[in-house]
Design an enzyme around this catalytic site. Structure first.
Site, PDB file in Angstrom:
ATOM      1  N   HIS A 217       0.826  -1.202   0.000  1.00  0.00           N
ATOM      2  CA  HIS A 217       0.000   0.000   0.000  1.00  0.00           C
ATOM      3  C   HIS A 217       0.861   1.255   0.000  1.00  0.00           C
ATOM      4  CE1 HIS A 217      -2.670  -3.094   1.757  1.00  0.00           C
ATOM      5  NE2 HIS A 217      -3.556  -2.512   0.994  1.00  0.00           N
ATOM      6  N   GLY A 410      -0.347   7.704   4.028  1.00  0.00           N
ATOM      7  CA  GLY A 410      -0.700   9.077   3.711  1.00  0.00           C
ATOM      8  C   GLY A 410      -2.121   9.316   3.252  1.00  0.00           C
ATOM      9  N   ASP A 411      -3.020   8.340   3.443  1.00  0.00           N
ATOM     10  CA  ASP A 411      -4.373   8.504   2.913  1.00  0.00           C
ATOM     11  C   ASP A 411      -5.397   8.947   3.959  1.00  0.00           C
ATOM     12  OD1 ASP A 411      -4.646   6.207   4.441  1.00  0.00           O
ATOM     13  OD2 ASP A 411      -5.710   5.068   2.898  1.00  0.00           O
ATOM     14  N   HIS A 412      -4.949   9.229   5.186  1.00  0.00           N
ATOM     15  CA  HIS A 412      -5.921   9.525   6.241  1.00  0.00           C
ATOM     16  C   HIS A 412      -6.708  10.804   5.943  1.00  0.00           C
ATOM     17  CE1 HIS A 412      -7.795   9.342  10.154  1.00  0.00           C
ATOM     18  NE2 HIS A 412      -7.446  10.592  10.384  1.00  0.00           N
ATOM     19  N   GLY A 413      -6.020  11.827   5.452  1.00  0.00           N
ATOM     20  CA  GLY A 413      -6.719  13.063   5.145  1.00  0.00           C
ATOM     21  C   GLY A 413      -7.780  12.873   4.080  1.00  0.00           C
ATOM     22  N   ARG A 414      -7.416  12.157   3.027  1.00  0.00           N
ATOM     23  CA  ARG A 414      -8.374  11.911   1.947  1.00  0.00           C
ATOM     24  C   ARG A 414      -9.572  11.114   2.469  1.00  0.00           C
ATOM     25  NH1 ARG A 414      -6.423   9.545  -3.800  1.00  0.00           N
ATOM     26  NH2 ARG A 414      -5.340  11.553  -3.708  1.00  0.00           N
ATOM     27  N   ALA A 568      -2.302  10.378  13.341  1.00  0.00           N
ATOM     28  CA  ALA A 568      -3.229  11.095  12.462  1.00  0.00           C
ATOM     29  C   ALA A 568      -4.680  10.907  12.898  1.00  0.00           C
ATOM     30  CB  ALA A 568      -3.042  10.626  11.025  1.00  0.00           C
TER      31      ALA A 568
END
Length: 587
Positions: A217, A410-414, A568
């Site tokens: 991932h 790095g997908d937490h914001g999205r 996050a």
């Protein structure tokens, strides 16, 4: 670089639509994924695989006779929701039960576990198995904490062949678990992958270096070494996998199958060069390699790299591994003619239209009574709060993504943006229909989980769902009811994910929030006052997670990298609590 897309946020949906059109003779589109065009024959166990998109041919490419009955397809590198997994399982079911199986990632484990609960509640027997083949992600003896990477392939294939043979659900699960126990993988990367629309890769590898122990991932490896020759790389892979051979099976003289898997940007010719040396090393150790696979099997968008998987076979697993299959991306043996025979063969069961497949996937309807006037007013407050939350998450997307990328993907914001926006829209719709607070919260939670996917999606969905069940639609909730609902959500999340205080998760902010909210309500404070104080406590607790190392979830294999950076999920929870405090203050 992933260059070809329209709307980056719709990349997975667009890819699914193109896939279904190209392979319409094999698959049919259902909410959340695909199932075989031909219905599962009556009494057969349905094997449903899945996870995030970006790994083709996993997972949709292996749906067909002799292999999977359905595939659940989340957003890129993001777990599908529980509702999506249940929908595909429902559509694939032929009355013999459903096996749901994925790699061992927190979001998949949570969502597919919840899907099992939903299917069981509807009278469909269901089980779940997580694949744990990655030797780099946890040490020996901690096998249950390991990630699932290319070892998905032998586990899914053997379980599917067992189902085609007519084994019971218990036996199909047994085969899946046995295959998993006998499977080991080690992977390397030469460069990272780039999400559609992103400016750069999720991680980089210095020129002349190689990352060892990667995830699929976009996670970086656990070590870096000088770039080897093909022969040197072959030795690294073989020694790494054989050095972690399963207990109770021979290392030398055993019969194994082997998979040399390309990760998306490694030429087949390069893989063949490596395989020449891998095969020689395996034979030197006295291993007999049975029907190996070399090629792209479980990719990671455009990542350059490869992995080696070994599965130690016994008589049963060798038979199942060699059984015929015919799917868009994987073919073995001579099952094509049988699959086209309406009256016999592994694929028999009758063709279905897109509309019929979608109807098969639908959940049983729910019913609810009229809402109290005070509860409807509270529902409007919930909708206003979720609107403010969605606005705040849109502002914080880059910040949350940056924090998450330190040790994750790095997908937490999205995910928070997608989930909160979907929750906002669902809440508004529910309010327009006259729903009470409980129904508004439940609708918002369901849509948050469905659209965000991943770990955060299911956790927020369950948190709002637990609050919804306590609040209900019978009356306007007071502070004690709200506090009890949030506390119930906290306890539910701990049960689902197995996380504890100190594991560096959102629970490290939610727990102090619950404590402060309980204290304020018990002291006679109004809800808005108690909530505001609790929100400040949550923000402080989230910031304090920078001193912790993650013990669960995708960040755990790179735990040391996260030291000095807050979690996050805890950070976003603190933001949400503050936003809601502002809405309540305005009331």
């Amino acid at each position: 670089m992933t260059r070809l897309f329209n709307d980056p946020s719709a990349f997975a949906e667009d890819a699914k639509a193109g896939f279904c059109d190209a392979f319409s003779s094999y698959v049919v589109d259902v909410p959340g994924g695909v199932v075989r065009r031909r219905r599962t024959r009556q009494g057969k166990v349905a094997v449903v695989v899945g996870g995030g998109s970006g790994h083709y041919p996993a997972f949709a490419g292996i749906v067909g006779p002799g292999y999977a009955d359905g595939a659940v397809m989340g957003n890129v590198f993001t777990s599908p929701s529980a509702a999506e997994a249940a929908a595909v399982g429902r559509a694939a079911s032929g009355g013999g039960g459903v096996l749901l199986t994925t790699g061992n990632y927190a979001g998949d484990v949570l969502n597919f576990g919840l899907a099992v609960e939903r299917l069981e509640a509807e009278g469909i027997p269901a089980r779940y198995v997580a694949v744990t083949d990655d030797v780099a992600s946890a040490g020996k003896g901690a096998d249950g904490r390991r990630r699932g990477i290319a070892g998905d392939v032998p586990v899914f294939k053997c379980a599917s062949a067992a189902a085609e043979e007519g084994m019971s659900l218990d036996d199909v699960v047994r085969v899946a678990e046995k295959t998993n126990e006998r499977t080991r993988t080690l992977g390397v990367a030469f460069s990272g992958c780039t999400l559609p629309g992103a400016d750069g890769p999720l991680f980089t590898v210095p020129e002349g270096r190689m990352s060892v122990g990667l995830g699929i991932h976009g996670e970086a490896g656990i070590d870096e070494v000088d770039m080897p020759t093909a022969a040197e790389l072959a030795r690294t892979l073989v020694e790494g996998v054989l050095g972690d051979a399963p207990d109770g099976v021979p290392v030398e003289g055993a019969r194994v199958t082997a998979l040399l898997n390309g990760l998306g940007n490694t030429k087949y010719e390069e893989l063949f060069v490596i395989w020449k040396d891998v095969a020689a090393l395996l034979r030197e150790r006295g291993l007999q390699v049975v029907e190996p696979e070399v090629g792209e099997l479980v990719t990671s968008l455009d990542m350059a790299g490869c992995s080696l998987t070994l599965t130690w076979l016994d008589e049963e697993l060798e038979r199942l591994w060699g059984a015929p299959a015919d799917t868009p991306a994987y073919r073995k043996g001579r099952l094509v003619e049988a699959a086209q025979d309406d009256g016999a063969g592994a694929g028999a069961g009758g063709l279905r239209s897109d509309d019929e497949a979608a109807a098969d996937a639908e959940a049983p309807p729910l019913s609810s009574g009229p809402a109290d006037e005070g509860s409807r007013a509270a529902g409007a407050v919930v909708a206003d709060a979720l609107t403010a939350v969605a606005d705040r998450m849109a502002q914080a997307e880059d910040e949350l993504g940056r924090i998450d990328a330190v040790a994750g993907d790095g997908d937490h914001g999205r995910g928070m943006v997608r989930g909160s926006a979907a929750a906002r829209d669902a809440a508004r719709t529910a309010v327009e229909r006259g729903a009470g607070a409980g129904t508004v919260l439940q609708a918002a939670g369901d849509e948050w989980a469905a659209r965000a996917g991943g770990t955060s999606g299911v956790l927020w969905g369950e948190l709002l769902g637990a609050l919804a069940r306590r609040v209900g639609d019978g009356a306007a909730p007071d502070g004690a009811v709200v506090a009890a609902g949030v506390r119930a959500g906290y306890e539910r999340l701990g049960e689902l994910g197995g996380a504890k205080p100190g594991d560096k998760t959102m629970l490290d902010a939610l727990g102090p929030f619950c404590d402060a909210l309980d204290e304020g309500v018990a002291a006679g404070q109004r809800l808005r006052e108690a909530w505001a104080a609790a929100a400040e406590r949550a923000v402080e607790a989230a910031e304090a997670t920078k001193d912790l190392t993650p013990k669960v979830g995708r960040a755990r294999p790179l735990a040391e990298r996260s030291k000095g950076t807050p979690d996050a999920g805890a950070t976003s929870l603190g933001m949400v609590a503050q936003v809601v405090a502002g809405v309540l203050a305005g009331r």
